[in-house]
Design a protein around this motif. Structure first.
Motif: not given
Length: 237
Positions: A95-101, A105-113, A187-192
């Motif tokens: 659930a909400g986990a079918s996007a490639s990590t 596109w993951t750069a914003p998430y690295r910024w958030v961390t 976003l999180f269904r982008a790779g479904e």
């Protein structure tokens, strides 16, 4: 057949209070706290430890391999569980986990961390409390709010997940898979589609009008999807 729920980023087992209450009369069901979350707040994060926690929950229900339902971070942890402990998995719901990590596109998430540790945890908690209470009825989110938030674990968790998972991870899943996404979780269904194509027994189902927190946005529809998939697994035995 047992069902084990695995929560998403910063949350806890309380995320699934509505689903656990609705399903417990029909199935042995539980929800786990991942390392660094909920009652395990002092434990260091690792995917390996997360896998062992899920495996222990399956064993504690003592009814054989389980249907594992993972949301967001919990979905990726569940994919790792599927790879490491295929003998303990009867079915998987992502659930909400079918996007490639992986990828840019993951750069914003690295910024958030990197940003999250710079903001006081009590301020982040107040913002989250206010947001959840504004968007959802109390019976859906109060267990999550009571359990608190694992902002201190977010950097370590996503540092390990980012760069690790893509549709190829589905090749390690030996059980049937339901990819269950909120219709508006772009976003999180982008790779479904890629995730579904990578597995011979995977299908996609969307929760209408729901966003990333689909089990909060549409708790009854989410629960019904889990129930139908569980019944299908039993019928296929």
């Amino acid at each position: 057949m047992p069902i084990v729920f695995v929560h998403g980023t910063r949350f806890s087992a309380g995320q699934w209070s509505t689903q656990v209450a609705a399903l417990h009369d029909e199935f042995p069901v539980t929800a786990v706290d991942l390392p660094g979350h909920g009652e395990r707040t002092a434990e260091p994060w690792s995917l390996s430890a997360a896998t062992e926690i899920i495996a222990s929950a399956v064993g504690a229900l003592d009814r054989g391999p389980a249907l594992v339902v993972g949301h967001s971070l919990g979905g990726y942890a569940s994919l790792e569980f599927a790879r490491q402990r295929p003998d303990r998995l009867r079915g998987l719901i992502l659930a909400g986990a079918s996007a490639s990590t992986r990828g840019p596109w993951t750069a914003p998430y690295r910024w958030v961390t990197r940003l999250v540790p710079r903001i006081p945890a009590d301020r982040l908690a107040r913002w989250n409390d206010q947001l959840l209470r504004r968007l959802y009825p109390p019976h859906v989110v109060e267990a999550t709010i009571r359990s608190g938030y694992a902002f201190h674990t977010l950097p370590a968790a996503w540092d390990e997940v980012l760069g690790r998972f893509d549709a190829g991870a589905m090749r390690h899943v030996k059980a049937p898979v339901l990819i269950l996404n909120g219709e508006k979780d772009s976003l999180f269904r982008a790779g479904e589609s890629d995730f579904a194509r990578a597995h011979p027994r995977a299908r996609v189902e969307l929760i209408p009008r729901a966003r990333h927190l689909a089990n909060f946005d549409a708790p009854d529809a989410f629960t019904d999807a889990v129930r139908r998939f569980a019944r299908q697994l039993l019928a296929d035995d």
